[in-house]
Scaffold this motif. Sequence first.
Motif, PDB file in Angstrom:
ATOM      1  N   GLU A  68     -23.563 -11.305 -45.859  1.00  0.00           N
ATOM      2  CA  GLU A  68     -22.324 -10.600 -46.158  1.00  0.00           C
ATOM      3  C   GLU A  68     -21.246 -11.583 -46.602  1.00  0.00           C
ATOM      4  O   GLU A  68     -20.581 -11.382 -47.613  1.00  0.00           O
ATOM      5  CB  GLU A  68     -21.874  -9.829 -44.916  1.00  0.00           C
ATOM      6  CG  GLU A  68     -21.497  -8.392 -45.178  1.00  0.00           C
ATOM      7  CD  GLU A  68     -20.030  -8.211 -45.070  1.00  0.00           C
ATOM      8  OE1 GLU A  68     -19.388  -9.096 -44.525  1.00  0.00           O
ATOM      9  OE2 GLU A  68     -19.533  -7.195 -45.561  1.00  0.00           O
ATOM     10  N   SER A  69     -21.122 -12.680 -45.840  1.00  0.00           N
ATOM     11  CA  SER A  69     -20.118 -13.678 -46.213  1.00  0.00           C
ATOM     12  C   SER A  69     -20.461 -14.305 -47.556  1.00  0.00           C
ATOM     13  O   SER A  69     -19.589 -14.524 -48.399  1.00  0.00           O
ATOM     14  CB  SER A  69     -20.051 -14.756 -45.138  1.00  0.00           C
ATOM     15  OG  SER A  69     -19.853 -14.171 -43.889  1.00  0.00           O
ATOM     16  N   GLY A  71     -22.104 -12.982 -50.082  1.00  0.00           N
ATOM     17  CA  GLY A  71     -21.798 -12.070 -51.168  1.00  0.00           C
ATOM     18  C   GLY A  71     -20.315 -12.013 -51.472  1.00  0.00           C
ATOM     19  O   GLY A  71     -19.905 -12.063 -52.633  1.00  0.00           O
ATOM     20  N   GLY A  72     -19.489 -11.944 -50.418  1.00  0.00           N
ATOM     21  CA  GLY A  72     -18.040 -11.893 -50.645  1.00  0.00           C
ATOM     22  C   GLY A  72     -17.522 -13.151 -51.301  1.00  0.00           C
ATOM     23  O   GLY A  72     -16.747 -13.105 -52.267  1.00  0.00           O
ATOM     24  N   LYS A 128     -23.566  -8.068 -50.628  1.00  0.00           N
ATOM     25  CA  LYS A 128     -22.529  -7.681 -49.679  1.00  0.00           C
ATOM     26  C   LYS A 128     -22.799  -6.293 -49.120  1.00  0.00           C
ATOM     27  O   LYS A 128     -22.663  -6.069 -47.914  1.00  0.00           O
ATOM     28  CB  LYS A 128     -21.179  -7.727 -50.385  1.00  0.00           C
ATOM     29  CG  LYS A 128     -20.012  -7.780 -49.459  1.00  0.00           C
ATOM     30  CD  LYS A 128     -18.777  -8.178 -50.190  1.00  0.00           C
ATOM     31  CE  LYS A 128     -17.570  -7.886 -49.345  1.00  0.00           C
ATOM     32  NZ  LYS A 128     -17.727  -8.395 -47.974  1.00  0.00           N
ATOM     33  N   GLY A 132     -23.685  -5.516 -45.408  1.00  0.00           N
ATOM     34  CA  GLY A 132     -22.683  -4.736 -44.693  1.00  0.00           C
ATOM     35  C   GLY A 132     -23.251  -3.459 -44.113  1.00  0.00           C
ATOM     36  O   GLY A 132     -23.165  -3.215 -42.901  1.00  0.00           O
TER      37      GLY A 132
ATOM     38  N   ALA B  69     -14.727  -4.035 -51.962  1.00  0.00           N
ATOM     39  CA  ALA B  69     -15.511  -4.932 -51.111  1.00  0.00           C
ATOM     40  C   ALA B  69     -14.756  -5.226 -49.823  1.00  0.00           C
ATOM     41  O   ALA B  69     -15.355  -5.307 -48.747  1.00  0.00           O
ATOM     42  CB  ALA B  69     -15.824  -6.221 -51.858  1.00  0.00           C
ATOM     43  N   PHE B  73     -15.911  -4.466 -45.987  1.00  0.00           N
ATOM     44  CA  PHE B  73     -15.859  -5.496 -44.940  1.00  0.00           C
ATOM     45  C   PHE B  73     -15.087  -4.983 -43.721  1.00  0.00           C
ATOM     46  O   PHE B  73     -15.515  -5.177 -42.579  1.00  0.00           O
ATOM     47  CB  PHE B  73     -15.210  -6.756 -45.504  1.00  0.00           C
ATOM     48  CG  PHE B  73     -15.046  -7.852 -44.511  1.00  0.00           C
ATOM     49  CD1 PHE B  73     -16.142  -8.562 -44.071  1.00  0.00           C
ATOM     50  CD2 PHE B  73     -13.808  -8.169 -44.014  1.00  0.00           C
ATOM     51  CE1 PHE B  73     -16.001  -9.571 -43.148  1.00  0.00           C
ATOM     52  CE2 PHE B  73     -13.653  -9.175 -43.092  1.00  0.00           C
ATOM     53  CZ  PHE B  73     -14.751  -9.869 -42.658  1.00  0.00           C
TER      54      PHE B  73
END
Lengths: 149, 88
Positions: A68-69, A71-72, A128, A132, B69, B73
């Motif tokens: 996730e991190s 992808g961001g 992500k 997620g 996004a 999150f």
Amino acid sequence: MSVVVRTIARILLPIVFAFGGYVIMHGHLTPGGGFQGGAVVASALALVLVAFGEASLKKYKDLLSALESLGGVAFVVLGLIGIPFTFFANVLAGVGGLFGQSVPPGPNPGYLNTAGTLPLMNWAVGLKVIAGLGSVVVLFGLFGGEDDR
Amino acid sequence: MKRWFVLAAFLVVAGFLVLLGTGMRPFGAPKAFEMDQYFIDYTQAEVAANNVVTAVVFDYRGYDTLGEATVLFCAVVGVALILRKVRR
């Protein structure tokens, strides 16, 4: 779950994962993209959770968090490489090299090596969304259990 | 000191917004289909992509996707926060 569910899930899972990857990879050519393909892969993770139990996904929790991190950060970095022009400027489009092929105007069959940063951004958003929604599914699966989360 | 700094920041931002407002076109002047026709005409030349929707989402309006996004999150963080293990 029963052996019927587990057998069907073993048959279906590779197909669902491949279809999710296909939707992400062809996001700049076909309907779909990072969000949609990521949701498809996350639904496959939900199928794993239902068929094989939450213990099978528990060891992937840290991997999902890292993805996730990743992808961001990749999405923001891809936006930042166009910063000499503007934020999110598409500097790779039409200059040759990686995804740099230009498309002929008008109808054409579609070429995979086009659209500049768009396919890379599709992969970033796809990672992500996979991580997620997968984390959400895993957290719901582990909720209420005795084991440590 | 802090109060004057806040006032100066407020005046700068407000003046910037008013300046942008005076430069706007009249209400309804750029008709909606002009923008649509621009995307249809120039996407293949500018973005080198066949898919106009993806070009709008990731190139012309990349900020919007960044916000989406961020929303995703926040949703994941909220679920992780609510379903965390509480030590008693």
